[in-house]
Design a protein around this motif. Structure first.
Motif, PDB file in Angstrom:
ATOM      1  N   ALA A 205     -18.890  22.553 -43.668  1.00  0.00           N
ATOM      2  CA  ALA A 205     -17.639  23.213 -43.298  1.00  0.00           C
ATOM      3  C   ALA A 205     -16.430  22.483 -43.848  1.00  0.00           C
ATOM      4  O   ALA A 205     -15.464  23.106 -44.323  1.00  0.00           O
ATOM      5  CB  ALA A 205     -17.537  23.321 -41.780  1.00  0.00           C
ATOM      6  N   PHE A 206     -16.467  21.129 -43.805  1.00  0.00           N
ATOM      7  CA  PHE A 206     -15.327  20.334 -44.260  1.00  0.00           C
ATOM      8  C   PHE A 206     -15.495  19.837 -45.699  1.00  0.00           C
ATOM      9  O   PHE A 206     -14.608  19.164 -46.225  1.00  0.00           O
ATOM     10  CB  PHE A 206     -15.115  19.141 -43.329  1.00  0.00           C
ATOM     11  CG  PHE A 206     -14.547  19.519 -41.989  1.00  0.00           C
ATOM     12  CD1 PHE A 206     -13.178  19.647 -41.812  1.00  0.00           C
ATOM     13  CD2 PHE A 206     -15.378  19.777 -40.911  1.00  0.00           C
ATOM     14  CE1 PHE A 206     -12.639  20.011 -40.593  1.00  0.00           C
ATOM     15  CE2 PHE A 206     -14.857  20.147 -39.679  1.00  0.00           C
ATOM     16  CZ  PHE A 206     -13.484  20.264 -39.509  1.00  0.00           C
ATOM     17  N   GLN A 207     -16.640  20.166 -46.315  1.00  0.00           N
ATOM     18  CA  GLN A 207     -16.895  19.779 -47.698  1.00  0.00           C
ATOM     19  C   GLN A 207     -16.782  18.270 -47.889  1.00  0.00           C
ATOM     20  O   GLN A 207     -16.106  17.775 -48.791  1.00  0.00           O
ATOM     21  CB  GLN A 207     -15.942  20.510 -48.644  1.00  0.00           C
ATOM     22  CG  GLN A 207     -16.103  22.020 -48.655  1.00  0.00           C
ATOM     23  CD  GLN A 207     -17.433  22.471 -49.246  1.00  0.00           C
ATOM     24  OE1 GLN A 207     -17.667  22.342 -50.446  1.00  0.00           O
ATOM     25  NE2 GLN A 207     -18.326  22.975 -48.392  1.00  0.00           N
ATOM     26  N   VAL A 208     -17.462  17.529 -46.990  1.00  0.00           N
ATOM     27  CA  VAL A 208     -17.497  16.073 -47.085  1.00  0.00           C
ATOM     28  C   VAL A 208     -18.950  15.614 -46.949  1.00  0.00           C
ATOM     29  O   VAL A 208     -19.837  16.392 -46.573  1.00  0.00           O
ATOM     30  CB  VAL A 208     -16.643  15.388 -45.990  1.00  0.00           C
ATOM     31  CG1 VAL A 208     -15.170  15.754 -46.167  1.00  0.00           C
ATOM     32  CG2 VAL A 208     -17.125  15.766 -44.598  1.00  0.00           C
ATOM     33  N   ASP A 209     -19.168  14.331 -47.225  1.00  0.00           N
ATOM     34  CA  ASP A 209     -20.507  13.769 -47.099  1.00  0.00           C
ATOM     35  C   ASP A 209     -20.928  13.704 -45.633  1.00  0.00           C
ATOM     36  O   ASP A 209     -20.114  13.443 -44.755  1.00  0.00           O
ATOM     37  CB  ASP A 209     -20.532  12.366 -47.716  1.00  0.00           C
ATOM     38  CG  ASP A 209     -21.937  11.795 -47.774  1.00  0.00           C
ATOM     39  OD1 ASP A 209     -22.326  11.103 -46.798  1.00  0.00           O
ATOM     40  OD2 ASP A 209     -22.629  12.042 -48.763  1.00  0.00           O
ATOM     41  N   LYS A 210     -22.208  13.914 -45.362  1.00  0.00           N
ATOM     42  CA  LYS A 210     -22.733  13.901 -43.996  1.00  0.00           C
ATOM     43  C   LYS A 210     -22.480  12.569 -43.307  1.00  0.00           C
ATOM     44  O   LYS A 210     -22.259  12.517 -42.097  1.00  0.00           O
ATOM     45  CB  LYS A 210     -24.229  14.203 -44.036  1.00  0.00           C
ATOM     46  CG  LYS A 210     -24.917  14.228 -42.677  1.00  0.00           C
ATOM     47  CD  LYS A 210     -26.376  14.625 -42.840  1.00  0.00           C
ATOM     48  CE  LYS A 210     -27.121  14.501 -41.522  1.00  0.00           C
ATOM     49  NZ  LYS A 210     -27.240  13.105 -41.071  1.00  0.00           N
ATOM     50  N   ASN A 211     -22.492  11.465 -44.059  1.00  0.00           N
ATOM     51  CA  ASN A 211     -22.247  10.147 -43.466  1.00  0.00           C
ATOM     52  C   ASN A 211     -20.841  10.034 -42.891  1.00  0.00           C
ATOM     53  O   ASN A 211     -20.614   9.337 -41.900  1.00  0.00           O
ATOM     54  CB  ASN A 211     -22.467   9.045 -44.513  1.00  0.00           C
ATOM     55  CG  ASN A 211     -23.928   8.921 -44.911  1.00  0.00           C
ATOM     56  OD1 ASN A 211     -24.812   9.186 -44.095  1.00  0.00           O
ATOM     57  ND2 ASN A 211     -24.182   8.542 -46.153  1.00  0.00           N
ATOM     58  N   ILE A 212     -19.892  10.710 -43.515  1.00  0.00           N
ATOM     59  CA  ILE A 212     -18.514  10.698 -43.008  1.00  0.00           C
ATOM     60  C   ILE A 212     -18.464  11.409 -41.660  1.00  0.00           C
ATOM     61  O   ILE A 212     -17.827  10.932 -40.712  1.00  0.00           O
ATOM     62  CB  ILE A 212     -17.559  11.375 -44.016  1.00  0.00           C
ATOM     63  CG1 ILE A 212     -17.498  10.561 -45.307  1.00  0.00           C
ATOM     64  CG2 ILE A 212     -16.169  11.550 -43.409  1.00  0.00           C
ATOM     65  CD1 ILE A 212     -16.656  11.189 -46.392  1.00  0.00           C
ATOM     66  N   VAL A 213     -19.155  12.533 -41.560  1.00  0.00           N
ATOM     67  CA  VAL A 213     -19.209  13.270 -40.297  1.00  0.00           C
ATOM     68  C   VAL A 213     -19.871  12.426 -39.222  1.00  0.00           C
ATOM     69  O   VAL A 213     -19.393  12.349 -38.081  1.00  0.00           O
ATOM     70  CB  VAL A 213     -19.961  14.601 -40.474  1.00  0.00           C
ATOM     71  CG1 VAL A 213     -20.160  15.290 -39.127  1.00  0.00           C
ATOM     72  CG2 VAL A 213     -19.213  15.508 -41.435  1.00  0.00           C
ATOM     73  N   ASP A 214     -20.981  11.771 -39.576  1.00  0.00           N
ATOM     74  CA  ASP A 214     -21.672  10.917 -38.607  1.00  0.00           C
ATOM     75  C   ASP A 214     -20.746   9.828 -38.076  1.00  0.00           C
ATOM     76  O   ASP A 214     -20.739   9.529 -36.872  1.00  0.00           O
ATOM     77  CB  ASP A 214     -22.904  10.267 -39.264  1.00  0.00           C
ATOM     78  CG  ASP A 214     -23.998  11.275 -39.559  1.00  0.00           C
ATOM     79  OD1 ASP A 214     -24.017  12.332 -38.899  1.00  0.00           O
ATOM     80  OD2 ASP A 214     -24.816  11.011 -40.454  1.00  0.00           O
ATOM     81  N   HIS A 215     -19.940   9.251 -38.968  1.00  0.00           N
ATOM     82  CA  HIS A 215     -19.009   8.191 -38.564  1.00  0.00           C
ATOM     83  C   HIS A 215     -17.951   8.746 -37.617  1.00  0.00           C
ATOM     84  O   HIS A 215     -17.648   8.130 -36.575  1.00  0.00           O
ATOM     85  CB  HIS A 215     -18.346   7.579 -39.799  1.00  0.00           C
ATOM     86  CG  HIS A 215     -17.233   6.632 -39.475  1.00  0.00           C
ATOM     87  ND1 HIS A 215     -17.452   5.373 -38.960  1.00  0.00           N
ATOM     88  CD2 HIS A 215     -15.876   6.774 -39.559  1.00  0.00           C
ATOM     89  CE1 HIS A 215     -16.297   4.768 -38.746  1.00  0.00           C
ATOM     90  NE2 HIS A 215     -15.321   5.599 -39.102  1.00  0.00           N
ATOM     91  N   ILE A 216     -17.393   9.887 -37.949  1.00  0.00           N
ATOM     92  CA  ILE A 216     -16.339  10.474 -37.107  1.00  0.00           C
ATOM     93  C   ILE A 216     -16.882  10.845 -35.736  1.00  0.00           C
ATOM     94  O   ILE A 216     -16.234  10.619 -34.710  1.00  0.00           O
ATOM     95  CB  ILE A 216     -15.731  11.705 -37.803  1.00  0.00           C
ATOM     96  CG1 ILE A 216     -15.020  11.298 -39.094  1.00  0.00           C
ATOM     97  CG2 ILE A 216     -14.739  12.414 -36.874  1.00  0.00           C
ATOM     98  CD1 ILE A 216     -14.490  12.462 -39.898  1.00  0.00           C
ATOM     99  N   GLN A 217     -18.092  11.375 -35.692  1.00  0.00           N
ATOM    100  CA  GLN A 217     -18.658  11.802 -34.411  1.00  0.00           C
ATOM    101  C   GLN A 217     -18.950  10.636 -33.482  1.00  0.00           C
ATOM    102  O   GLN A 217     -19.058  10.820 -32.267  1.00  0.00           O
ATOM    103  CB  GLN A 217     -19.931  12.616 -34.646  1.00  0.00           C
ATOM    104  CG  GLN A 217     -19.673  14.022 -35.168  1.00  0.00           C
ATOM    105  CD  GLN A 217     -20.938  14.847 -35.270  1.00  0.00           C
ATOM    106  OE1 GLN A 217     -21.981  14.340 -35.711  1.00  0.00           O
ATOM    107  NE2 GLN A 217     -20.871  16.103 -34.884  1.00  0.00           N
ATOM    108  N   LYS A 218     -19.050   9.441 -34.015  1.00  0.00           N
ATOM    109  CA  LYS A 218     -19.328   8.271 -33.188  1.00  0.00           C
ATOM    110  C   LYS A 218     -18.063   7.700 -32.544  1.00  0.00           C
ATOM    111  O   LYS A 218     -18.151   6.792 -31.717  1.00  0.00           O
ATOM    112  CB  LYS A 218     -20.003   7.180 -34.038  1.00  0.00           C
ATOM    113  CG  LYS A 218     -21.423   7.532 -34.462  1.00  0.00           C
ATOM    114  CD  LYS A 218     -22.006   6.457 -35.357  1.00  0.00           C
ATOM    115  CE  LYS A 218     -23.407   6.833 -35.811  1.00  0.00           C
ATOM    116  NZ  LYS A 218     -23.987   5.818 -36.736  1.00  0.00           N
TER     117      LYS A 218
END
Length: 225
Positions: A205-218
């Motif tokens: 959805a945000f067109q970013v790497d999955k690792n970035i999403v994982d970091h933000i969700q933490k």
């Protein structure tokens, strides 16, 4: 020809009826003070109502919007609501208020929506950069810098924010066209939901790497209300 006139009249009456039933019915009483008593209350518009004869001034009173809120949190802002939860007499009346305090330069009421109300904000102290984003497909940002005495309107359901851009604290009073406007803070809803939204959904959805999403969700998602 008579048949045509009849058809036109029928369509007009049908449309009028649909419009009539599209909004909430008018109240048939002066007020409907909310209570939590399931034995004696009457359920109206999401709340139980006490016998009108038992209503007192306390049901229509709230004290506290003169008290500054504590803005020592990651967002640098805090909201003091005055809705149906604080003033039971607001039930069914379709209006409420809130005080918003912002820490000096950088205090933020983050991007959020009020799903059930239009908001009108009046600045009492400080300088605020405010705005909202129109819906798809334009997603146009409409912004303004506000000073004491200025007023700004945020249409119902649209993403809105306020940022203190002054060197001193800021204070504003918000009024809402609902007894309980609700609030949905965008970052909290997207990245801090319980359970969390799958990271591959957000990455695409945000067109970013999955690792970035994982970091933000933490991260710890703070709220100011």
């Amino acid at each position: 020809m008579k048949g045509v006139h009849f058809l036109v009249a029928f369509v007009f009456l049908a449309l009028a009826a649909s419009f009539a039933f599209a909004s909430d019915p008018s109240s048939l009483q002066d007020f409907c003070v909310a209570i939590n008593d399931t034995k004696d209350g009457v359920f109206v518009n999401g709340k139980l109502c006490k016998d009108p004869k038992l209503a007192t001034a306390k049901d229509f009173f709230f004290s506290g919007l003169d008290i500054a809120g504590n803005t020592s949190n990651p967002l640098g802002s805090v909201i003091t609501p005055a809705n149906v939860a604080q003033i039971p007499g607001l039930n069914t009346l379709g209006i409420s208020m809130a005080r918003v305090d912002y820490a000096p330069y950088g205090g933020l009421n983050p991007p959020h929506t009020h799903p059930r109300a239009t908001e009108i904000l009046t600045v009492l102290e400080g300088t605020l950069y405010v705005g909202f984003v129109t819906s798809n497909p334009d997603n146009r940002l409409i912004t303004k810098v506000l000073n004491p005495g200025d007023v700004f309107v945020f249409p119902v359901g649209l993403i809105a924010f306020q940022l203190n851009v002054g060197k001193t604290k800021a204070v504003a009073i918000a009024a809402f066209s609902s007894q309980n406007p609700g609030v949905n803070t965008i970052a909290n809803a997207v990245f801090g939901s319980t359970p969390p939204i799958r990271s591959d959904v957000l990455a695409k959805a945000f067109q970013v790497d999955k690792n970035i999403v994982d970091h933000i969700q933490k991260q710890f998602w703070d709220v100011n209300n």
